[in-house]
Design a protein around this motif. Sequence first.
Motif, PDB file in Angstrom:
ATOM      1  N   CYS A   1      39.150  45.880  39.996  1.00 55.21           N
ATOM      2  CA  CYS A   1      39.539  44.495  40.281  1.00 55.21           C
ATOM      3  C   CYS A   1      41.025  44.488  40.609  1.00 55.21           C
TER       4      CYS A   1
ATOM      5  N   CYS B   1      43.464  41.683  45.551  1.00 53.40           N
ATOM      6  CA  CYS B   1      42.676  41.682  46.794  1.00 53.40           C
ATOM      7  C   CYS B   1      43.458  41.979  48.065  1.00 53.40           C
TER       8      CYS B   1
ATOM      9  N   GLY C   1      38.272  40.960  44.141  1.00 52.42           N
ATOM     10  CA  GLY C   1      39.593  40.464  44.498  1.00 52.42           C
ATOM     11  C   GLY C   1      39.779  39.053  43.971  1.00 52.42           C
TER      12      GLY C   1
ATOM     13  N   THR D   1      42.383  35.892  43.868  1.00 57.16           N
ATOM     14  CA  THR D   1      43.578  35.363  44.509  1.00 57.16           C
ATOM     15  C   THR D   1      43.695  33.871  44.234  1.00 57.16           C
TER      16      THR D   1
ATOM     17  N   PRO E   1      42.747  39.277  52.071  1.00 56.05           N
ATOM     18  CA  PRO E   1      41.917  40.281  51.396  1.00 56.05           C
ATOM     19  C   PRO E   1      41.788  41.563  52.202  1.00 56.05           C
TER      20      PRO E   1
ATOM     21  N   VAL F   1      37.154  44.631  49.551  1.00 55.62           N
ATOM     22  CA  VAL F   1      36.755  43.606  48.585  1.00 55.62           C
ATOM     23  C   VAL F   1      35.334  43.139  48.888  1.00 55.62           C
TER      24      VAL F   1
ATOM     25  N   LEU G   1      35.025  38.146  46.172  1.00 49.79           N
ATOM     26  CA  LEU G   1      36.289  37.418  46.265  1.00 49.79           C
ATOM     27  C   LEU G   1      36.196  36.129  45.460  1.00 49.79           C
TER      28      LEU G   1
END
Length: 457
Positions: A184, A187, A215, A217, A227, A231, A234
């Motif tokens: 993990c 990303c 990822g 964010t 990204p 990934v 997401l």
Amino acid sequence: MSPATVNARISPRGGLDVLSRHEVSRLRDASSGGLHELLRRCALAVLTSGSASDDPRAALVRYPDFDIQVQQQDRGIKIELAHAPAEAFVDGKIIVGVAELLYAVVRDIAYVSTEIQGSGEFDLGASDDITSAVFEILRNARILRPHVDPNLVVCWGGHSIGREEYLYTKSVGYQLGLRAIDICTGCGPGAMKGPMKGATIAHAKQRRRSNRYIGITEPGIIAAESPNPIVNHLVIMPDIEKRLEAFVRVGHGIIVFPGGVGTAEEILYLLGILLHPDNAGTPFPLVFTGPSAAAAYFEQIDRFLRLALGDSVAEHYRIVVEDPREVARAMQRGMDKVRAHRLDTKDAFFFNWALRIPAEFQHPFAPTHENMARLKLHRDQPAHLLAADLRRAFSGIVAGNVKEEGMRAIEQFGPFVIDGEPDIMRALDDLLRAFVAQNRMKMSGEYKPCYRVVAAD
């Protein structure tokens, strides 16, 4: 010359085939109360996945006519793209991985707006409700996986790193992958991409399927750190604080590679939490690592942390230089302790409910000049509270570097002023100067500081 673009109409899959009329209306609404502009920005970021730019305005400048519309149909929804980057398509068909990231954008923006912020079920000023909101977003994104032993390592580090450091992150990812560990990251590129890339090779060698390259964010950062192509899960959290909480709730251990102010923010966030008395004895493996050339970098980070937070802070992390295999082994040993602790405390493997995250680390910090000037950067307070404000200081610099609202504030009012205890300010100034000298602030172009540290006695 204008870049090539494509018009397309695609059908979402994977749980995004049903949206309410209200959700569709808000996603299409470009007014101040609507979500369309946020959707447009985040969608363009994933359609330019793998971009080498960290300028949040670059993609919109390059594709000014890009638009996205979510249309409700009799059999579900359709996503209509106008003037979309051609790089996201092959022979007129959108790349499957890019399409999955695009669906995640629509899913998370709609869900957070209606079910978290607009439902009235969460008091986002209350600590427990914030944690519950983080849980619900991750569950809706299908990130939480039950009946699986701890095996998720979070990798933090800079998006702007040199080739040697990048190759080292791949080597660490490879060693993690050989041990069936999922990855993990934030990303983006650099230290966020390298571990995933290394792990993909190792997972393939071990003939391992259902690998997770998660990822995490948030809207303010995704345009600057789009990204990376690896990934496959997401999640867009509402803000940086919930993003950071998501990392420590789902991760079973954290590896920190060399980075800049964003990495320093992440370090201070986690250490501030681990320093809280309520978390004493909670196992959380944390390793700082890099190639031999990065040894001095981590020595300086270590000196800064010890100066500001006391020598005891070093009990919470280990520094490993030029040894990817030992990093992976340390994570594996650490996760064995996490597993035993979770069993003893009857805590879930997939979400760390027991970890106490104080409100100081949960409430969103607005990076204004006034808020930056009010930070309490002195040692006559508990270490975890100083860590919280130091985290906010670095968060403000991140905003000034790569986030739209922070960049506008700097353009309008000049650099942020950071003031505090002289010894801490001098150490902070030295650390920031080193980041600039090592090109850790910006991927390309000359860096102009968005801050001014006051270190006078």
